[in-house]
Design an enzyme around this catalytic site. Structure first.
Site, PDB file in Angstrom:
ATOM      1  N   LEU A  79       0.838  -1.207   0.000  1.00 14.31           N
ATOM      2  CA  LEU A  79       0.000   0.000   0.000  1.00 14.31           C
ATOM      3  C   LEU A  79       0.872   1.257   0.000  1.00 14.31           C
ATOM      4  O   LEU A  79       1.695   1.442   0.898  1.00 14.31           O
ATOM      5  CB  LEU A  79      -0.926   0.003   1.225  1.00 14.31           C
ATOM      6  CG  LEU A  79      -1.828  -1.230   1.387  1.00 14.31           C
ATOM      7  CD1 LEU A  79      -2.845  -0.992   2.501  1.00 14.31           C
ATOM      8  CD2 LEU A  79      -2.526  -1.581   0.075  1.00 14.31           C
ATOM      9  N   ALA A  80       0.676   2.073  -1.014  1.00 15.69           N
ATOM     10  CA  ALA A  80       1.535   3.248  -1.169  1.00 15.69           C
ATOM     11  C   ALA A  80       0.773   4.434  -1.735  1.00 15.69           C
ATOM     12  O   ALA A  80       1.351   5.312  -2.371  1.00 15.69           O
ATOM     13  CB  ALA A  80       2.699   2.899  -2.096  1.00 15.69           C
ATOM     14  N   ARG A  94       1.522  14.360   7.037  1.00 16.02           N
ATOM     15  CA  ARG A  94       2.355  14.807   8.160  1.00 16.02           C
ATOM     16  C   ARG A  94       3.849  14.924   7.822  1.00 16.02           C
ATOM     17  O   ARG A  94       4.665  15.305   8.656  1.00 16.02           O
ATOM     18  CB  ARG A  94       2.154  13.859   9.360  1.00 16.02           C
ATOM     19  CG  ARG A  94       0.800  14.030  10.023  1.00 16.02           C
ATOM     20  CD  ARG A  94       0.446  12.863  10.923  1.00 16.02           C
ATOM     21  NE  ARG A  94      -0.028  11.707  10.173  1.00 16.02           N
ATOM     22  CZ  ARG A  94      -0.295  10.520  10.712  1.00 16.02           C
ATOM     23  NH1 ARG A  94      -0.122  10.327  12.011  1.00 16.02           N
ATOM     24  NH2 ARG A  94      -0.727   9.528   9.960  1.00 16.02           N
ATOM     25  N   GLY A 120      -9.070   4.729   2.424  1.00 17.36           N
ATOM     26  CA  GLY A 120      -8.724   3.821   3.521  1.00 17.36           C
ATOM     27  C   GLY A 120      -7.930   2.607   3.051  1.00 17.36           C
ATOM     28  O   GLY A 120      -7.876   2.313   1.858  1.00 17.36           O
ATOM     29  N   ASP A 146       5.064   2.373   4.098  1.00 15.18           N
ATOM     30  CA  ASP A 146       5.653   3.253   5.125  1.00 15.18           C
ATOM     31  C   ASP A 146       6.147   2.467   6.338  1.00 15.18           C
ATOM     32  O   ASP A 146       6.414   3.041   7.393  1.00 15.18           O
ATOM     33  CB  ASP A 146       4.684   4.384   5.523  1.00 15.18           C
ATOM     34  CG  ASP A 146       3.437   3.884   6.269  1.00 15.18           C
ATOM     35  OD1 ASP A 146       3.208   2.668   6.306  1.00 15.18           O
ATOM     36  OD2 ASP A 146       2.699   4.745   6.798  1.00 15.18           O
ATOM     37  N   ASN A 172      -1.447  -3.190  16.083  1.00 15.35           N
ATOM     38  CA  ASN A 172      -1.467  -3.743  14.739  1.00 15.35           C
ATOM     39  C   ASN A 172      -0.311  -3.157  13.933  1.00 15.35           C
ATOM     40  O   ASN A 172      -0.132  -1.944  13.888  1.00 15.35           O
ATOM     41  CB  ASN A 172      -2.809  -3.354  14.098  1.00 15.35           C
ATOM     42  CG  ASN A 172      -2.904  -3.780  12.657  1.00 15.35           C
ATOM     43  OD1 ASN A 172      -2.364  -4.821  12.277  1.00 15.35           O
ATOM     44  ND2 ASN A 172      -3.589  -2.976  11.864  1.00 15.35           N
ATOM     45  N   LYS A 177      40.691  14.510 -11.393  1.00 14.02           N
ATOM     46  CA  LYS A 177      39.491  14.176 -12.168  1.00 14.02           C
ATOM     47  C   LYS A 177      39.953  13.513 -13.452  1.00 14.02           C
ATOM     48  O   LYS A 177      40.890  13.986 -14.080  1.00 14.02           O
ATOM     49  CB  LYS A 177      38.716  15.449 -12.499  1.00 14.02           C
ATOM     50  CG  LYS A 177      37.385  15.201 -13.142  1.00 14.02           C
ATOM     51  CD  LYS A 177      37.040  16.259 -14.177  1.00 14.02           C
ATOM     52  CE  LYS A 177      37.862  16.120 -15.444  1.00 14.02           C
ATOM     53  NZ  LYS A 177      37.498  17.011 -16.529  1.00 14.02           N
TER      54      LYS A 177
END
Ligand code: UD1
Ligand code: CA
Length: 459
Positions: free
Chosen positions: A14-15, A21, A84, A108, A173, A355
């Protein structure tokens, strides 16, 4: 996992949420832990489970997420409105066969370990619902697991819907669950949104399973950090530190010495040989390989570098896309930019920038120099303050310095230019033409001396 080898496993990640926030223009799941988007961590974890299909449900900034995560085998589902977690899972269901086991992960919750999920899948078995719970020190904001007198889980109540007594429950949960697809279709269809947030909660399927007399198991994970969810930047920082500490501990246990396991950051992959020592505040990005007995001093940045045995990198050096052979000495305060290749026993000292430079065996650039677009042979000595002038403002040109050349201090080598084998360049020279082998080139104003010089006197 053996129980379901004959079955298909569909992982649903789920994303779709916005991550309000985070106060960010970047979708939450693209925020990084150890340099890698959280969603990528979860996908990598799902891959280790040999999932039949991986579904990712996206909504907020879906296109941005799909452009960052461009794996061709992901099944994308679009959740246009974030109604939801249950509604999110619903979007993936049409692509999931009835006989599959469905594992739901949250993008998350990035530190979840494959071994924990394997155990959960085992207890999901054939036709059970298995949820992953955790005993939380601070359960605020999380869904609480409600158990009956027989200690069976019977419902999940969200913080916002919980009464005072339920709020005291510490078992929470994690959001992660496994369920048979055959049952999940029906449960998701029956979800209602008559709750405090007006959302279709995935968590309500637990009570449905109980009323359908489907067996439910709640696996309680011991490791609270593994299931930490990220809803704001404070939690992101906690997860980052946790992940870094985990990596540092792995290094220690594999025989790498770290001056302080709390002060190393690895944002990518670090491979180490034997008896490697790393002082404080090293930052490692991309893929870095350190040979045996390499020593990294404090405040060193390494990105995509291969470093040979017995190399010492002194403090405050910055090294990127560089290949360093054995026994070289670098820094302190050296900057090795992309395309630098050092042969065995070369030395790059303080305030030197390189470099696209090949530096031969035993050659030294000890102080305050710039060496770019250059080929240096063996045993070359570049004096302090030497600059390869490789750029005319439009084009870049090469400087070739053959074996055994000695360049005096404060010299400008105006490319394209070649210094022949064994040549010597006088200090302070501006070299604009090729120098023959074994010759001396001096290109500076001749010194005048005026004898009996009288200094001016004050009037
Ligand atoms: C959720 C759980 C809660 C649990 C917590 C653990 C529910 C109702 N609650 O709460 O019990 O303790 O995780 O971290 O499931 N998402 C969507 N679409 C949506 C809503 C969310 O894809 O419509 C995604 C989010 O992007 C996120 C994940 O689902 O990756 C969780 O959503 P979030 O809103 O953070 O849920 P929590 O309030 O943390
Ligand atoms: Ca969350």
């Amino acid at each position: 996992m053996n129980e379901r080898t004959s079955q298909e496993l569909d992982v649903v990640i789920l994303a779709a949420g916005k991550g309000t926030r985070m106060y960010s223009d970047t979708p939450k799941v693209l925020h990084k832990v150890a340099g890698k988007p959280m969603l990528r961590h979860v996908i990598d974890c799902a891959r280790t489970l040999c999932a039949t299909r991986i579904h990712v449900v996206v909504g907020f900034q879906a296109e941005k997420i799909r452009s960052v995560i461009d794996d061709s085998d992901i099944h994308w589902s679009l959740q246009e409105q974030q109604l939801g977690t249950g509604h999110a899972v619903k979007q993936a269901l049409p692509a999931i066969p009835q006989n599959a086991t469905v594992l739901v992960l949250y993008a998350d919750v990035p530190l979840i370990a494959p071994s924990t999920l394997s155990t959960l899948l085992e207890s999901a078995g054939d036709s059970r619902l298995a949820i992953l719970s955790v005993l939380s020190q601070n359960p605020y904001g999380l869904g609480r697991i409600i158990r009956n007198a027989a200690n069976q889980p019977i419902a999940i109540v969200e913080e916002k819907d919980a009464n005072e007594q339920q709020k005291l429950i510490k078992e929470t949960n994690t959001g992660i669950l496994a369920a048979p697809a055959s049952q999940l279709h029906g449960w998701i269809d029956r979800l209602k949104n008559n709750n405090a947030q007006g959302e279709y909660y995935l968590t309500d399927i637990l009570a449905m399973a109980v009323s359908d007399q489907v067996q439910v198991s709640a696996e309680v994970t011991e490791d609270e950090t593994e299931v930490l969810g990220v809803n704001n930047r404070q939690q992101l920082a906690i997860v980052e530190r946790q992940f870094q500490l985990q990596q540092a501990n792995d290094l220690l246990l594999r025989g790498v010495s770290l001056a302080d396991p709390k002060r190393i950051d690895i944002r990518g992959k670090l491979e180490c040989g034997r008896d490697v020592e790393i002082d404080v505040n090293a930052v490692i990005e991309g893929h870095v390989i350190l040979g045996d007995r390499v020593r990294i001093a404090s405040n060193v940045y390494l990105k995509d570098a291969v470093i040979g045995n017995d190399v010492h990198i002194h403090a405050n050096s910055h090294i990127e896309d560089t290949n360093i052979a054995q026994e070289c000495q670098i820094g302190p305060f050296a900057r090795l930019r992309p395309g630098t290749r050092l042969a065995k026993n070369a030395k790059i000292g303080n305030f030197v920038e390189t470099k696209k430079a090949n530096i031969g065996i035993g050659s030294k650039v000890n102080h305050l120099s710039y060496v770019g677009d250059s080929e240096l042979g063996e045993n070359v000595n570049i004096g302090a303050g030497t600059i390869t002038c490789n750029y005319d403002g439009v084009n870049k040109f090469k400087t070739i310095i053959k074996d055994g050349v000695f360049v005096g201090s404060n010299t400008a080598l105006v490319a394209p230019v070649t210094l022949g084998k064994g040549a010597t360049i006088g200090a302070g020279s501006i070299i604009t033409a090729d120098v023959e082998e074994d010759s001396l080139a001096v290109a500076r104003a001749k010194q005048r001396s005026i004898s009996g010089w009288k200094r001016p006197v004050k009037k």
